[in-house]
Design a protein around this motif. Structure first.
Motif, PDB file in Angstrom:
ATOM      1  N   VAL A  61      12.979 -49.252  -3.741  1.00 22.95           N
ATOM      2  CA  VAL A  61      12.043 -49.626  -2.616  1.00 22.95           C
ATOM      3  C   VAL A  61      11.088 -48.723  -2.742  1.00 22.95           C
ATOM      4  N   ALA A  62      11.335 -47.227  -2.236  1.00 24.26           N
ATOM      5  CA  ALA A  62      10.587 -45.960  -2.716  1.00 24.26           C
ATOM      6  C   ALA A  62       9.802 -46.005  -4.338  1.00 24.26           C
ATOM      7  N   ARG A  63      10.492 -45.848  -5.308  1.00 22.21           N
ATOM      8  CA  ARG A  63       9.493 -45.958  -6.623  1.00 22.21           C
ATOM      9  C   ARG A  63       8.613 -47.204  -6.606  1.00 22.21           C
ATOM     10  N   ALA A  64       9.194 -48.372  -6.206  1.00 23.12           N
ATOM     11  CA  ALA A  64       8.486 -49.551  -6.066  1.00 23.12           C
ATOM     12  C   ALA A  64       7.163 -49.397  -5.578  1.00 23.12           C
ATOM     13  N   THR A  65       6.871 -48.681  -4.219  1.00 23.23           N
ATOM     14  CA  THR A  65       5.864 -48.639  -3.167  1.00 23.23           C
ATOM     15  C   THR A  65       4.980 -47.373  -3.915  1.00 23.23           C
ATOM     16  N   ALA A  66       6.041 -46.055  -4.189  1.00 19.78           N
ATOM     17  CA  ALA A  66       5.363 -44.594  -4.384  1.00 19.78           C
ATOM     18  C   ALA A  66       4.063 -45.239  -6.254  1.00 19.78           C
ATOM     19  N   ALA A  67       5.001 -45.802  -6.747  1.00 20.41           N
ATOM     20  CA  ALA A  67       3.856 -46.022  -8.437  1.00 20.41           C
ATOM     21  C   ALA A  67       2.951 -46.921  -8.101  1.00 20.41           C
ATOM     22  N   GLU A  68       2.496 -47.405  -6.764  1.00 15.74           N
ATOM     23  CA  GLU A  68       1.016 -48.363  -6.419  1.00 15.74           C
ATOM     24  C   GLU A  68       0.203 -47.534  -5.735  1.00 15.74           C
ATOM     25  N   MET A  69       1.214 -46.708  -4.430  1.00 15.27           N
ATOM     26  CA  MET A  69       0.589 -46.022  -3.522  1.00 15.27           C
ATOM     27  C   MET A  69      -0.073 -44.413  -4.367  1.00 15.27           C
ATOM     28  N   ALA A  70       0.219 -44.167  -5.408  1.00 15.94           N
ATOM     29  CA  ALA A  70      -0.345 -43.521  -6.685  1.00 15.94           C
ATOM     30  C   ALA A  70      -1.676 -43.770  -6.872  1.00 15.94           C
ATOM     31  N   GLY A  74      -5.398 -41.182  -5.481  1.00 19.62           N
ATOM     32  CA  GLY A  74      -5.755 -40.606  -6.386  1.00 19.62           C
ATOM     33  C   GLY A  74      -5.449 -39.088  -7.088  1.00 19.62           C
ATOM     34  N   GLN A  75      -4.072 -39.656  -6.205  1.00 17.70           N
ATOM     35  CA  GLN A  75      -2.878 -38.163  -6.085  1.00 17.70           C
ATOM     36  C   GLN A  75      -1.855 -38.752  -6.434  1.00 17.70           C
ATOM     37  N   SER A  76      -0.772 -38.079  -7.605  1.00 15.13           N
ATOM     38  CA  SER A  76       0.846 -39.026  -8.351  1.00 15.13           C
ATOM     39  C   SER A  76       1.322 -38.721  -6.251  1.00 15.13           C
ATOM     40  N   VAL A  77       2.434 -39.272  -6.454  1.00 17.01           N
ATOM     41  CA  VAL A  77       3.491 -39.515  -5.671  1.00 17.01           C
ATOM     42  C   VAL A  77       4.940 -39.648  -6.140  1.00 17.01           C
ATOM     43  N   TYR A  78       5.608 -38.130  -5.507  1.00 15.19           N
ATOM     44  CA  TYR A  78       6.926 -38.625  -6.371  1.00 15.19           C
ATOM     45  C   TYR A  78       7.913 -38.806  -5.778  1.00 15.19           C
ATOM     46  N   VAL A  79       8.995 -39.381  -5.788  1.00 20.93           N
ATOM     47  CA  VAL A  79       9.872 -39.409  -5.248  1.00 20.93           C
ATOM     48  C   VAL A  79      11.013 -38.353  -5.423  1.00 20.93           C
ATOM     49  N   ASP A  80      11.914 -38.502  -3.999  1.00 15.51           N
ATOM     50  CA  ASP A  80      12.576 -36.653  -3.876  1.00 15.51           C
ATOM     51  C   ASP A  80      13.758 -37.496  -3.451  1.00 15.51           C
ATOM     52  N   ASN A  81      15.037 -37.467  -4.288  1.00 14.11           N
ATOM     53  CA  ASN A  81      15.753 -38.115  -3.382  1.00 14.11           C
ATOM     54  C   ASN A  81      16.947 -36.709  -2.514  1.00 14.11           C
ATOM     55  N   LYS A  82      17.339 -36.592  -1.464  1.00 17.41           N
ATOM     56  CA  LYS A  82      17.556 -35.484  -0.518  1.00 17.41           C
ATOM     57  C   LYS A  82      18.685 -35.957  -0.017  1.00 17.41           C
TER      58      LYS A  82
END
Length: 338
Positions: A61-70, A74-82
């Protein structure tokens, strides 16, 4: 439910920077704007924290959303698993973040379960975060390893009752959505099955696929590929209706337990200190991103349902879920050290 980003009333500097167009990559500063207007947001890469190990529905879910949010921001949105402590480690860190560019994936576990199973949380789910948007709902699937002699829920229940305490199921950890889903099933069916907690969906699936675990409840996106290839058998879905992706698998309700429903959900949260103009930009971007054709198609293939919502609607939803699960958790005596 969502508004178009081109029409949202952004702060003046942001509107000038965007020039009425989004999704064109990194934006350049408009000459002189920094002297007269507040700095545009985001001004650097955005960190999107997932409070669980890689390999589960949360990351999909996070990666699918982050890619489109970026594309929209206009900035990269990177997923960080913690991962760690049922999501508490990441939630605490993000609650205290002050860089204005750190976000977190909210979840049924961290927002509606942990408050009632931990004696003390290192974060306040209702005060330390700003709800931004409910991103997606994920059907909970009830699975067994193919070696288990049960083709449906009725056969599984009969098998479990014939072997009380001798069958096991795994989850991504104490208090996780999978733990909650299976305990809910145990209560509804009056069965005794031993819980084996793991540190994330990925490690849990490794043992389930190897046959070291007999059963589990897992969000659909993380396991659809294994169901389709026959490596896992789905005996029931927690949804009110059958899933189009699994038309031959009946729901728990269909198999003798009317009214039963169990779905996971995921949403975007920001630290409570995120500035209001940035929150407005983020809310519009998140809702539009998850409902974009690319994200919706990707999530649909994994049997996840894209939602997208306003901050107010997400806040209301969280409150309703807390009210729904509190009595269940207290009655089942779910504890983080179970």
């Amino acid at each position: 439910m969502t508004q178009d980003l081109d029409n949202v009333d952004f702060p003046l500097s942001r509107r000038r920077l965007l020039g009425g167009s989004l999704g064109l990559g990194a934006v350049a500063a408009w000459p002189g704007a920094a002297l007269a207007q507040p700095a545009a947001w985001p001004s650097k890469s955005v960190r999107f924290v997932v409070p669980f190990a890689p390999g589960g529905s949360s990351e999909i879910v996070a990666r699918a959303t982050a890619a489109e949010m970026a594309k929209l921001l206009g900035q990269s949105v990177y997923v960080d698993n913690k991962p760690g402590a049922a999501g508490n480690v990441a939630m605490q860190e993000v609650a205290r973040a002050e860089d204005q560019h750190t976000l977190i994936l909210g979840h049924i576990g961290t927002l509606a379960v942990n408050p009632f199973i931990f004696d003390k949380l290192p974060y306040d789910p209702n005060k330390d975060f700003k709800p931004i948007s409910l991103l997606a709902k994920v059907p909970s699937l009830y699975l067994v390893h193919p070696s288990v002699p049960a083709n449906n829920l009725k056969e599984f229940i009969a098998l479990a009752k014939s072997r009380p305490g001798r069958m096991n199921y795994g989850s991504a950890g104490n208090g996780s959505a999978g733990h909650l889903a299976f305990e809910y099933l145990k209560m509804a069916t009056n069965t005794f099955i031993v819980h084996v907690p793991y540190r994330g969906t990925g490690p849990q699936l490794t043992d389930l696929l190897a046959g070291r675990l007999e059963a589990a409840s897992v969000g659909a996106p993380a396991v659809m590929q294994f169901i389709k290839t026959g490596k896992l058998r789905c005996i029931a879905t927690g949804t009110p209706q059958r899933l189009p992706q699994l038309p031959d698998v009946p729901t728990v309700a269909e198999q003798g337990f009317p009214g039963f429903e169990m779905t996971q959900w995921y949403g975007l949260l920001a630290p409570a200190n995120l500035a209001a103009p940035a929150s407005a930009i983020l809310a519009q971007a998140a809702s539009k991103a998850v409902l974009s054709p690319v994200a919706t198609e990707h999530l649909s293939k994994e049997a996840a349902i894209a939602v997208g919502s306003t901050p107010a609607d997400f806040a209301k939803f969280i409150a309703q879920e807390q009210q729904r699960w509190k009595p269940v958790l207290l009655r089942a005596k779910v504890r983080p050290d179970n």
